[in-house]
Design an enzyme around this catalytic site. Structure first.
Site, short mmCIF file in Angstrom:
data_model
loop_
_atom_site.label_atom_id
_atom_site.label_comp_id
_atom_site.label_asym_id
_atom_site.label_seq_id
_atom_site.Cartn_x
_atom_site.Cartn_y
_atom_site.Cartn_z
CG ASP A 1 -10.88 15.06 36.61
OD1 ASP A 1 -11.63 16.05 36.70
OD2 ASP A 1 -9.64 15.11 36.71
CD GLU B 1 -26.05 14.17 0.87
OE1 GLU B 1 -25.46 13.83 -0.16
OE2 GLU B 1 -26.85 15.11 0.93
CD GLU C 1 -18.66 15.28 0.13
OE1 GLU C 1 -19.40 15.15 -0.85
OE2 GLU C 1 -18.00 16.32 0.36
CD GLU D 1 -18.67 13.34 -3.42
OE1 GLU D 1 -18.24 14.00 -4.37
OE2 GLU D 1 -19.89 13.22 -3.20
CD GLU E 1 -22.02 11.85 -0.25
OE1 GLU E 1 -21.45 12.84 -0.77
OE2 GLU E 1 -23.24 11.63 -0.38
CG HIS F 1 -24.30 18.13 1.25
ND1 HIS F 1 -24.46 17.70 -0.04
CD2 HIS F 1 -23.28 19.02 1.23
CE1 HIS F 1 -23.58 18.30 -0.82
NE2 HIS F 1 -22.84 19.10 -0.08
NE ARG G 1 -26.44 17.60 -6.97
CZ ARG G 1 -27.17 16.62 -6.46
NH1 ARG G 1 -28.28 16.27 -7.03
NH2 ARG G 1 -26.78 15.98 -5.38
CD GLU H 1 -28.16 18.45 -0.32
OE1 GLU H 1 -28.50 19.07 -1.35
OE2 GLU H 1 -27.41 17.46 -0.33
NE ARG I 1 -25.17 21.48 -2.34
CZ ARG I 1 -24.19 22.27 -2.74
NH1 ARG I 1 -24.24 23.56 -2.49
NH2 ARG I 1 -23.15 21.79 -3.39
P1 ADP Z 1 -27.68 13.87 -2.54
O1 ADP Z 1 -28.66 13.78 -3.67
O2 ADP Z 1 -27.51 15.26 -2.05
O3 ADP Z 1 -26.38 13.17 -2.84
P2 ADP Z 1 -28.20 11.60 -0.84
O4 ADP Z 1 -29.12 10.74 -1.63
O5 ADP Z 1 -26.76 11.23 -0.82
O6 ADP Z 1 -28.40 13.10 -1.33
O7 ADP Z 1 -28.68 11.68 0.68
C1 ADP Z 1 -29.98 12.02 1.02
C2 ADP Z 1 -30.15 11.95 2.52
O8 ADP Z 1 -31.43 12.54 2.85
C3 ADP Z 1 -30.18 10.54 3.10
O9 ADP Z 1 -29.47 10.51 4.31
C4 ADP Z 1 -31.68 10.32 3.35
O10 ADP Z 1 -31.98 9.34 4.34
C5 ADP Z 1 -32.09 11.70 3.78
N1 ADP Z 1 -33.53 11.96 3.78
C6 ADP Z 1 -34.52 11.43 3.03
N2 ADP Z 1 -35.72 11.89 3.41
C7 ADP Z 1 -35.51 12.75 4.44
C8 ADP Z 1 -36.34 13.54 5.29
N3 ADP Z 1 -37.67 13.58 5.15
N4 ADP Z 1 -35.75 14.29 6.24
C9 ADP Z 1 -34.42 14.29 6.41
N5 ADP Z 1 -33.59 13.57 5.66
C10 ADP Z 1 -34.12 12.80 4.68
MG MG Z 2 -26.03 16.22 -0.93
MG MG Z 3 -21.08 14.48 -1.82
MG MG Z 4 -24.95 12.33 -1.43
MG MG Z 5 -27.02 11.01 -3.97
#
Ligand code: ADP
Ligand code: MG
Ligand code: MG
Ligand code: MG
Ligand code: MG
Length: 443
Positions: A52, A131, A133, A188, A195, A244, A315, A332, A334
């Site tokens: 439903d 990513e 959190e 974190e 995270e 992120h 960053r 990325e 954010r």
């Molecule tokens: P940060 O440095 O911001 O903490 P993380 O290392 O925690 O980043 O996370 C990076 C994320 O980006 C992971 O989920 C990873 O699989 C993803 N990632 C890597 N290459 C690509 C891509 N080409 N497209 C999209 N996401 C990607």
């Molecule tokens: Mg990040």
């Molecule tokens: Mg983080």
């Molecule tokens: Mg991260």
């Molecule tokens: Mg990282």
């Protein structure tokens, strides 16, 4: 892997599965589920399970409430918990109308629609690496969440194992059992905050993964006597929780964001996409940061973005270009927080980027210095807009952005706008503890 009927029957037999849990996502990003006994398996596989729709937020009125759940057999999995009464198999479903058409109030169906537009533009995948959190709070004797976090640890702290850490490890193990490729899991910045990052995948799978992820986190936390929350800013004065979104567009040849000849090794596709995301940032924020509380996170001083800017060296801006190149070339975003409905957030971000490509937009120059140290004059000179400071202002931007409205479709847009306007009004009319403390004795 898309499970065939035969494989499903074999697994059900082998694992002694007794219940089926059919899951889908409502307008606000909450997972809804319908539980059936295993005797209904053939009906499920034949797309004949009805429910439903009028009882689901943002779906339909009573008159048109009969809906069908079609299982997405790539998401079939046997649940790693709750086996006391026999195992539960779960599967994410798409919602269909009685006329056999996909129901456009289903955020998952809508994401599929926007992904078709991406394919028409010549791409094969929108890859998303989230990513998320979250916080772990202690619960009281009644199992209700308290405002007490479970530790006083910090980012990457190494200390004698505590319950929070054990819980996070169990979360990772449960995710791996469900087929997640977990890349990192860490404490974190804020006390009680964690995270977990898992490998990127195509948009639809990534959104499904986020939904399953939240379910796993909440369930395992409960076993430890914690309440896990994805609320963006549960406590004032400490960092909030973001989600992120790392993203890239692939075609048959691989990652279209990579160009070894560019100064930053980014392609024109990447720059146009980035420009589109920045151009639509304010209206997308209504979707990526969809609750009143989201805007308590988007403030200076806690690592969350406040300005619409990008950088490959810093960053802190809204869009960061991480240093990895080749297949890992990505943007990325954010600003997104984990209260976002992942299907809607990804659909609107993709539409913003595709619009940048269509209009061949050029992003404003990158901002590599600290924006918080700039005067307003400087920011205006450098074309740095701010993100909306309230849900109200985000909704106002959304109301004027035809591209992002189209990315939601009529049904989702109207229902979202209506519900969020009511939500904001209710907040606006409520008298808060802050006001009472500040004004009661002074006036
Ligand atoms: P940060 O440095 O911001 O903490 P993380 O290392 O925690 O980043 O996370 C990076 C994320 O980006 C992971 O989920 C990873 O699989 C993803 N990632 C890597 N290459 C690509 C891509 N080409 N497209 C999209 N996401 C990607
Ligand atoms: Mg990040
Ligand atoms: Mg983080
Ligand atoms: Mg991260
Ligand atoms: Mg990282």
């Amino acid at each position: 892997h898309v499970y065939t009927d035969a494989e499903v029957h074999a697994l059900v037999e082998q694992e002694n599965v007794r219940f089926l849990r059919l899951m889908f996502t409502d307008l606000f990003g909450s997972m809804k589920s319908v539980d059936l006994p295993i005797s209904q398996l053939d009906k499920l596989l034949a797309n004949r399970v009805m429910f439903d729709g009028s009882s689901i937020d943002g779906f339909v009125r009573i008159e048109e409430s009969d809906m069908y759940l079609h299982p997405e057999m790539s998401t079939w999995m046997i649940s790693p918990w709750g086996a006391e009464h026999g195992k539960v198999a779960q599967v994410i479903c798409s919602v269909y109308k009685t006329d056999g058409e996909p129901f456009m109030g289903d955020p998952r169906n809508n994401l599929k629609r926007v992904l078709k537009q991406m394919e028409e533009a010549g791409f094969t995948a929108f890859n998303i690496g989230p990513e998320p959190e979250f916080f772990l709070f202690e619960t009281d004797e009644k199992g209700e969440p308290t405002l007490q976090v479970n530790d006083q640890e910090n980012y990457f702290d190494l200390s004698p194992a505590d319950r929070g850490e054990d819980c996070r490890r169990d979360i990772v193990l449960a995710l791996e059992k469900l087929g997640f490729d977990v890349e990192a899991a860490h404490h974190e910045v804020a006390p009680g905050q964690h995270e977990v990052d898992f490998k990127y995948s195509d948009a639809l799978e990534a959104a499904d993964n986020i939904q399953i992820f939240k379910l796993v986190v909440k369930n395992i936390a409960k076993q430890y006597g914690f309440h896990a929350t994805f609320m963006p800013k549960p406590l004032s004065g400490i960092n909030g929780s973001g989600m992120h979104m790392n993203m890239s567009l692939f075609n048959q040849d691989g990652n279209t964001f990579y160009d070894e000849n560019d100064a930053l090794q980014l392609s024109q596709t990447a720059y146009h996409f980035l420009a589109g995301v920045m151009d639509h940032a304010r209206s997308v924020t209504a979707i990526s940061n969809p609750i009143v509380n989201s805007y308590k996170r988007l403030v200076p001083g806690y690592e969350a973005p406040v300005y619409v800017a990008w950088s490959a060296h810093n960053r802190s801006p809204m869009v960061r270009v991480p240093s990895e190149r080749g297949m890992g070339t990505r943007l990325e975003l954010r600003s997104v927080d984990p209260a976002a409905n992942p299907y809607l957030a990804i659909a609107t971000i993709l539409a913003a980027g595709l619009d940048g490509l269509k209009r061949e937009l050029t992003p404003a120059p990158s901002v590599d210095e600290n924006i918080y140290h700039m005067t307003e004059e400087e920011r205006i000179k450098r074309e740095i807009k701010t993100l909306p400071d309230t849900l109200h202002n985000a909704l106002k931007s959304l109301a004027t952005d035809e591209v992002i409205k189209e990315a939601l479709g009529d049904h989702l847009y109207k229902n979202f706008m209506e519900a969020k306007t009511v939500e904001y009004d209710s907040y606006r009319q409520a008298v808060s503890r802050w006001e009472q403390n500040r004004y009661m004795s002074n006036y």
